[in-house]
Write a protein that holds these residues in place. Structure first.
Motif, mmCIF file in Angstrom:
data_model
loop_
_atom_site.group_PDB
_atom_site.id
_atom_site.type_symbol
_atom_site.label_atom_id
_atom_site.label_comp_id
_atom_site.label_asym_id
_atom_site.label_seq_id
_atom_site.Cartn_x
_atom_site.Cartn_y
_atom_site.Cartn_z
ATOM 1 N N SER A 124 4.396 11.861 -4.012
ATOM 2 C CA SER A 124 5.807 11.938 -3.646
ATOM 3 C C SER A 124 6.618 10.872 -4.372
ATOM 4 N N VAL A 125 6.050 9.663 -4.470
ATOM 5 C CA VAL A 125 6.770 8.542 -5.088
ATOM 6 C C VAL A 125 7.033 8.810 -6.565
ATOM 7 N N ILE A 126 6.002 9.231 -7.322
ATOM 8 C CA ILE A 126 6.197 9.422 -8.764
ATOM 9 C C ILE A 126 7.083 10.626 -9.039
ATOM 10 N N GLN A 127 7.043 11.632 -8.143
ATOM 11 C CA GLN A 127 7.942 12.769 -8.332
ATOM 12 C C GLN A 127 9.405 12.336 -8.177
ATOM 13 N N ALA A 128 9.661 11.477 -7.187
ATOM 14 C CA ALA A 128 11.027 10.984 -6.990
ATOM 15 C C ALA A 128 11.474 10.139 -8.179
ATOM 16 N N TRP A 129 10.586 9.252 -8.645
ATOM 17 C CA TRP A 129 10.934 8.348 -9.742
ATOM 18 C C TRP A 129 11.011 9.049 -11.092
ATOM 19 N N SER A 130 10.414 10.229 -11.210
ATOM 20 C CA SER A 130 10.470 10.937 -12.489
ATOM 21 C C SER A 130 11.911 11.237 -12.897
ATOM 22 N N TYR A 131 12.786 11.467 -11.897
ATOM 23 C CA TYR A 131 14.189 11.745 -12.208
ATOM 24 C C TYR A 131 14.887 10.485 -12.756
ATOM 25 N N VAL A 132 14.483 9.317 -12.266
ATOM 26 C CA VAL A 132 15.051 8.064 -12.772
ATOM 27 C C VAL A 132 14.717 7.897 -14.249
ATOM 28 N N ARG A 137 0.834 -1.189 0.000
ATOM 29 C CA ARG A 137 0.000 0.000 0.000
ATOM 30 C C ARG A 137 0.875 1.248 0.000
ATOM 31 N N ILE A 138 0.732 2.076 -1.022
ATOM 32 C CA ILE A 138 1.521 3.308 -1.135
ATOM 33 C C ILE A 138 0.788 4.434 -0.411
ATOM 34 N N THR A 139 1.457 5.089 0.486
ATOM 35 C CA THR A 139 0.793 6.115 1.288
ATOM 36 C C THR A 139 0.673 7.447 0.550
ATOM 37 N N ASN A 140 1.650 7.732 -0.300
ATOM 38 C CA ASN A 140 1.621 9.028 -0.986
ATOM 39 C C ASN A 140 2.242 8.877 -2.379
ATOM 40 N N TRP A 141 1.399 8.569 -3.367
ATOM 41 C CA TRP A 141 1.891 8.339 -4.723
ATOM 42 C C TRP A 141 2.496 9.599 -5.323
ATOM 43 N N LEU A 173 10.172 0.113 -4.175
ATOM 44 C CA LEU A 173 9.927 -0.089 -5.598
ATOM 45 C C LEU A 173 11.227 -0.322 -6.356
ATOM 46 N N TRP A 174 12.294 0.355 -5.919
ATOM 47 C CA TRP A 174 13.593 0.149 -6.559
ATOM 48 C C TRP A 174 14.005 -1.322 -6.460
ATOM 49 N N MET A 175 13.826 -1.909 -5.274
ATOM 50 C CA MET A 175 14.199 -3.301 -5.078
ATOM 51 C C MET A 175 13.312 -4.240 -5.914
ATOM 52 N N MET A 176 12.064 -3.847 -6.173
ATOM 53 C CA MET A 176 11.157 -4.687 -6.956
ATOM 54 C C MET A 176 11.622 -4.840 -8.401
ATOM 55 N N GLU A 187 3.179 -3.773 -8.826
ATOM 56 C CA GLU A 187 3.430 -2.430 -8.283
ATOM 57 C C GLU A 187 4.242 -1.584 -9.262
ATOM 58 N N ARG A 188 5.144 -2.226 -10.007
ATOM 59 C CA ARG A 188 5.947 -1.487 -10.983
ATOM 60 C C ARG A 188 5.079 -0.939 -12.106
ATOM 61 N N GLU A 189 4.079 -1.700 -12.529
ATOM 62 C CA GLU A 189 3.173 -1.237 -13.577
ATOM 63 C C GLU A 189 2.321 -0.069 -13.109
ATOM 64 N N ILE A 190 1.912 -0.121 -11.822
ATOM 65 C CA ILE A 190 1.142 1.004 -11.267
ATOM 66 C C ILE A 190 1.991 2.275 -11.279
ATOM 67 N N LEU A 191 3.275 2.126 -10.894
ATOM 68 C CA LEU A 191 4.185 3.275 -10.927
ATOM 69 C C LEU A 191 4.296 3.841 -12.341
ATOM 70 N N LEU A 192 4.520 2.975 -13.332
ATOM 71 C CA LEU A 192 4.658 3.428 -14.723
ATOM 72 C C LEU A 192 3.369 4.065 -15.235
ATOM 73 N N TYR A 193 2.234 3.491 -14.858
ATOM 74 C CA TYR A 193 0.939 4.036 -15.275
ATOM 75 C C TYR A 193 0.768 5.470 -14.760
ATOM 76 N N LYS A 194 1.063 5.660 -13.480
ATOM 77 C CA LYS A 194 0.908 6.994 -12.884
ATOM 78 C C LYS A 194 1.932 7.976 -13.446
ATOM 79 N N LEU A 195 3.162 7.495 -13.699
ATOM 80 C CA LEU A 195 4.184 8.357 -14.287
ATOM 81 C C LEU A 195 3.759 8.862 -15.661
#
Length: 504
Positions: free
Chosen positions: A384-392, A378-382, A427-430, A451-459
């Protein structure tokens, strides 16, 4: 004890005055002694205005320059030793290595005894200080020091938003526009501090809902309507101030100097009003979250007559506030070992028998075994997460690969994003589990189980430029010769995330 009018609230009055009385007291600065309080008060004002303007030049070296500039401005003379003594004397009492707070006696009329007040003039500004990254401490004024500044404006009580607004109205009514503009600085500072407290409380409430049992003064769900009414009254005051400025501008159309001052005042009130609206929204948001917590988790708030060592002493006292003297720890723990007779098993005997191994042991790196099935967390704050991953993914777009080692080259605010939510690192470890072919662009979010697909979808939804990853394969590459690196108190295996076109 019945107290007459002269004694009523005496202890509270003295606790307000003691910091003023103690300012600069006991410093050996030679011929500067008669001017010391004046110098230090000016330095506190300089820190206050830098904090107000989000200027982070508030480190010890900066405060030293403030002291030096103030002495020059006052046409006084001082050597390096005196300047250093004055700087240190504002930060702590006594020797630097102890960094002791200031202490002063006051008489408590209720207890009929002398008590010790402990306080500081400045404290660490957590917003601008990142000790984990090796930065030096950025200081801000404590509430006590800020109250001293407010008191110097002939108001003995801490300013509320409403009082500041009424004060501004009176200044505008009297035609003192320049002073009204300066007065808004205090209102901005007040709102900023209240917002900082709300943000801190919000984080604590999310991490540990039981804080609502401890911090009773924060529980406001029951009087939400009164709080909303108060915010509405303050909004009306802002409207009144804006209206007064407009009327005054029309009355003084031919006065260029007055028009200029009114324009500055209008800009300042606009900024202040925006801050106030953000603060009101944050408070109501916290109240709503509090009500939700109580509705969904009623068992958390059931009264209990039992005192738990772990919860009441360890979590709510030791972990949260710490202890000033290690003897307190011994007094608390000794009864656990010697409940009836101290001589049976005194704690200091146990400690005396211990041998401490001071050699640092290198822990072997244990790699996790690959798992076929990925558990959805369960992600508490997407956001923040997608903003951090956007740089990756920006790196992946440009270079085709990215390693967490590269995070150390990014700005500190980007690095901070990566530790804001634990799920960001999870998510990095996933991504090290198995390769992933990106196929999310034309799917519904609820159909995604990885979870990785959810991250990519939101990104892709937030940053359309990342839609170019659709159809590509994301995999990890590991250099077996690479040593694990340490970052933000974590020991991380330095694998890379890479992309390539998937062959049909």
């Amino acid at each position: 004890m019945d107290v007459n009018e002269s004694w009523e609230g005496f202890a509270e009055r003295m606790q307000r005055l003691n910091p003023l009385f103690e300012l600069g007291r006991g410093m050996e600065v030679g011929e500067l002694k008669p001017h010391l309080q004046t110098i230090l008060m000016q330095v506190l004002l300089m820190i206050f205005y830098r904090e107000l303007n989000d200027d982070d030049h508030r480190r010890k070296t900066d405060i030293r320059y403030m002291v030096e500039d103030t002495i020059k401005q006052m046409k006084l003379l001082a050597d390096d030793k005196q300047i250093e003594r004055i700087t240190s004397g504002l930060l702590y009492q006594g020797k630097e290595e102890y960094s002791k707070p200031f202490e002063a006696l006051y008489y408590d009329e209720i207890k009929q005894s002398w008590e010790t007040q402990v306080f500081r003039y400045v404290t660490m500004d957590e917003l601008y200080t990142n000790l984990e990254m090796g930065s030096t401490i950025v200081y801000k004024l404590t509430d006590i020091a800020q109250e001293m500044i407010f008191m110097s404006r002939e108001m003995a009580e801490e300013f509320s938003i409403t009082i500041e607004q009424l004060y501004s109205m009176q200044l505008i009514k009297n035609g003192n526009f320049r002073k009204a503009t300066r007065n808004l600085d205090n209102l901005i500072s007040r709102v900023n501090r209240l917002m900082a407290k709300e943000f801190t409380f919000q984080k604590e409430m999310i991490n540990n809902p039981k804080i609502l049992l401890i911090e009773e003064e924060w529980q406001r769900a029951d009087n939400r309507s009164e709080i909303e009414k108060q915010f509405e009254e303050e909004k009306n005051h802002f409207r009144t101030i804006t209206s007064m400025i407009e009327k005054t501008k029309r009355r003084n159309e031919e006065e260029d100097e007055i028009q200029k001052e009114l324009m500055l005042l209008q800009e300042k009130i606009g900024h202040t009003r925006q801050l106030h609206d953000r603060f009101a929204k944050l408070v109501i948001q916290n109240i709503s979250y509090e009500m939700k917590l109580k509705a969904e988790n009623p068992s958390l708030f059931w009264e209990t007559s039992l005192v738990s060592f772990r919860e009441h002493l360890y979590e709510n006292w030791f972990m949260k506030e710490g202890v000033r003297d290690f003897e307190i720890v011994e007094k608390v723990l000794s009864p656990l070992f010697s409940p009836k007779n101290e001589f049976i098993l005194p704690l200091d005997w146990i400690w005396g028998e211990q041998e401490f191994d001071e050699h640092q042991q290198t822990e072997p790196v244990i790699e996790e075994e690959a798992e076929e099935e990925i558990t959805r967390k369960r992600i508490t704050n997407w956001d923040s997460v997608i903003q951090a991953w956007s740089y990756v993914f920006q790196y992946l777009q440009t270079y085709g690969e990215f390693s967490l080692v590269d995070l150390e080259t990014l700005p500190l605010e980007v690095q901070d994003l990566w530790v804001e939510e634990s799920e960001t690192i999870d998510l990095w470890m996933m991504f090290d589990k198995k390769p992933l072919k990106v196929q999310v662009l034309h799917r519904q979010e609820e159909t995604l189980s990885d979870e990785r697909e959810i991250l990519l979808y939101k990104l892709m939804k937030e940053y359309p430029q990342f839609q170019m990853f659709e159809g590509l394969k994301i995999y990890t590459k590991f250099d077996h010769k690479a040593e694990p690196f340490r970052w933000q108190r974590m020991k991380i295996t330095p694998f890379k995330i890479c992309i390539k076109e998937e062959k049909e």
